[in-house]
Design an enzyme around this catalytic site. Structure first.
Site, PDB file in Angstrom:
ATOM      1  N   SER A 178      -9.438  24.877  77.753  1.00  0.00           N
ATOM      2  CA  SER A 178     -10.803  24.509  78.111  1.00  0.00           C
ATOM      3  C   SER A 178     -11.845  25.536  77.709  1.00  0.00           C
ATOM      4  O   SER A 178     -13.011  25.195  77.575  1.00  0.00           O
ATOM      5  CB  SER A 178     -10.894  24.227  79.609  1.00  0.00           C
ATOM      6  N   HIS A 206      -9.320  17.746  78.204  1.00  0.00           N
ATOM      7  CA  HIS A 206     -10.310  17.786  77.118  1.00  0.00           C
ATOM      8  C   HIS A 206      -9.883  17.028  75.871  1.00  0.00           C
ATOM      9  O   HIS A 206     -10.674  16.858  74.955  1.00  0.00           O
ATOM     10  CB  HIS A 206     -10.625  19.233  76.744  1.00  0.00           C
ATOM     11  N   LYS A 237     -14.596  13.626  81.964  1.00  0.00           N
ATOM     12  CA  LYS A 237     -15.105  14.210  80.717  1.00  0.00           C
ATOM     13  C   LYS A 237     -15.431  13.099  79.725  1.00  0.00           C
ATOM     14  O   LYS A 237     -16.430  12.432  79.904  1.00  0.00           O
ATOM     15  CB  LYS A 237     -14.134  15.281  80.241  1.00  0.00           C
TER      16      LYS A 237
HETATM   17  C1  LIG Z   1     -12.099  20.046  83.864  1.00  0.00           C
HETATM   18  C2  LIG Z   1     -10.648  20.317  83.916  1.00  0.00           C
HETATM   19  C3  LIG Z   1      -9.911  19.949  85.020  1.00  0.00           C
HETATM   20  C4  LIG Z   1     -10.547  19.414  86.265  1.00  0.00           C
HETATM   21  O1  LIG Z   1     -10.903  18.098  86.116  1.00  0.00           O
HETATM   22  P1  LIG Z   1     -11.982  17.495  87.155  1.00  0.00           P
HETATM   23  O2  LIG Z   1     -11.824  16.043  87.010  1.00  0.00           O
HETATM   24  O3  LIG Z   1     -13.298  18.007  86.687  1.00  0.00           O
HETATM   25  O4  LIG Z   1     -11.615  18.022  88.493  1.00  0.00           O
HETATM   26  C5  LIG Z   1      -8.551  20.121  84.988  1.00  0.00           C
HETATM   27  N1  LIG Z   1      -7.942  20.660  83.915  1.00  0.00           N
HETATM   28  C6  LIG Z   1      -8.636  21.064  82.835  1.00  0.00           C
HETATM   29  C7  LIG Z   1      -7.909  21.651  81.672  1.00  0.00           C
HETATM   30  C8  LIG Z   1     -10.012  20.906  82.812  1.00  0.00           C
HETATM   31  O5  LIG Z   1     -10.705  21.326  81.772  1.00  0.00           O
END
Ligand SMILES: *Cc1c(COP(=O)(O)O)cnc(C)c1O
Length: 385
Positions: A178, A206, A237
């Site tokens: 991330s 992602h 996302k």
């Molecule tokens: C953003 C993210 C999460 C968390 O997801 P949310 O739905 O925002 O809680 C988990 N793992 C990774 C790798 C992320 O980038």
């Protein structure tokens, strides 16, 4: 209590780690009204521009009208709606798995799944740069945790010398990392896990919607989807909604519905959010045009920062790390760009190791050529590296 906490806060501030919540008043595409000004936002994970998509909005609004807001209970009590089940079936179909389980967020998925699958007699091998929610899930499991060098299967292998001391072994990794935007070496990790009787857990927050045929994710992009038993993702996302999921076999998903504590002991996602996410996933699956646009924007952004003297690693994802170094330098650059109406968050410790502060630029399919010109113009007004 307050004076103790204030002292700790002051210490963080002196290290350049002060955080301020900026307020987003409204947003449209990549244009966001923030603290009273309209800025170009290059910091959101709304990769395909779906968060304000008219169809997603209309579907969620209609469900909201019909069903109200809160689910009122856990999925296991009174909170299970047809929207949840339809969304789970849709995700399973998209990912090519037998089943899928919803969670309230990606964070809740990771902190629920890992402790459900591993306990004190088990071993977890975890990539050094895994997302905080995976780290927290590992810690909650009370399993024995070993952290291998980032993306380094040989490093993981060297930590398995006493495999027989443990019952289960989990290998846990982000699909797309991330903060760096690079990919996990999934084919080699599959070989490694299969050869050592380990279960591979991939969090593709992602990559979901961004990579692979129909946006099915990093696992599909790298051709190993069927070999990964536990596939975690988020709807918050590229899908533009909110919520997390695990896709996998029927026994895995049934097990999680019984044993993942963040599933059992938490109120279900609002059914209107599930309805919106259904519309979002349907669009994402057919959105090759948006994915192309996203790739184009990401390439352009990489080029612009490289031309400006910054180190930007090559990559194929929507996450573009612009490496700066010290935390205060990253904050200064971020602030200078904000003065020019471009918002890019500075990422500092503890999100990345100290001394590796950066701007984390995220591309979006919603970026127009005029937006990219806007960025180019802003960059011409800040000092070169
Ligand atoms: C953003 C993210 C999460 C968390 O997801 P949310 O739905 O925002 O809680 C988990 N793992 C990774 C790798 C992320 O980038």
């Amino acid at each position: 209590m307050d004076s103790t906490l204030q002292m700790e806060l002051d210490l963080w501030k002196r290290q350049g780690l002060e955080r301020k919540l900026r307020r987003t008043d409204e947003s449209s595409g990549c244009h966001v009204r923030m603290d009273g000004r309209t800025v170009l936002s290059l910091g959101s994970n709304n990769y395909l521009g779906l968060a304000d998509d008219p169809e997603v909005r209309a579907t969620a609004a209609a469900a909201l009208d019909r069903l109200g807001l809160g689910a009122g209970g856990s999925r296991l009590t009174t909170g299970n709606y047809p929207e949840h089940e339809e969304l789970e079936a849709l995700i399973a179909d998209w990912k090519g798995t037998a089943d899928a389980v919803l969670f309230d967020s990606g964070y809740a998925a990771n902190t629920g799944v890992i402790p459900a699958l591993a306990g004190p007699y088990d071993l977890i091998l975890s990539d050094q740069l895994n997302h905080a929610s995976l780290i927290d899930g590992c810690r909650l499991s009370r399993a024995h945790i070993r952290v291998y060098r980032h993306g380094d299967v040989e490093s993981a292998r060297s930590m398995l010398y006493d495999r027989e001391q443990f019952q289960r072994c989990l290998v846990v990794t982000d699909g797309v990392f991330s903060m760096d935007g690079d990919l996990a070496p999934l084919p080699a990790l599959c070989d490694f896990a299969e050869a050592n009787d380990a279960w591979l857990v991939v969090d593709d927050a992602h990559g979901t919607g961004v990579l692979g045929p129909h946006g099915a994710g990093t696992e599909a992009h790298l051709g190993v989807a069927e070999r990964i038993p536990v596939r975690i993702g988020t709807l918050s996302k590229a899908v533009g909604a909110s919520g997390g999921f695990v896709a996998g076999s029927r026994p895995l998903c049934e097990f999680l519905r019984h044993r993942a504590r963040s599933f059992v002991f938490s109120t279900a996602m609002p059914p209107a959010v599930a309805a919106g996410a259904i519309a979002g996933v349907k669009i994402v699956r057919g959105a090759d045009d948006r994915r192309q646009r996203l790739q184009h924007a990401a390439m352009e952004i990489r080029r612009l920062f490289q031309e400006h003297g910054y180190t930007v690693p090559e990559g194929c994802t929507a996450i573009i790390p612009v490496l700066v170094g010290e935390a205060d330098a990253a904050v200064r650059l971020s602030n200078a760009l904000l003065e020019l109406d471009v918002f890019i968050p500075a990422i500092r410790y503890p999100a990345v190791p100290a001394g590796q502060a950066r701007l984390r630029v995220t591309a979006s399919a919603a970026l127009t050529d005029a937006d990219l010109d806007w960025l180019k113009k802003a960059l011409s007004h800040v000092p070169r590296k």
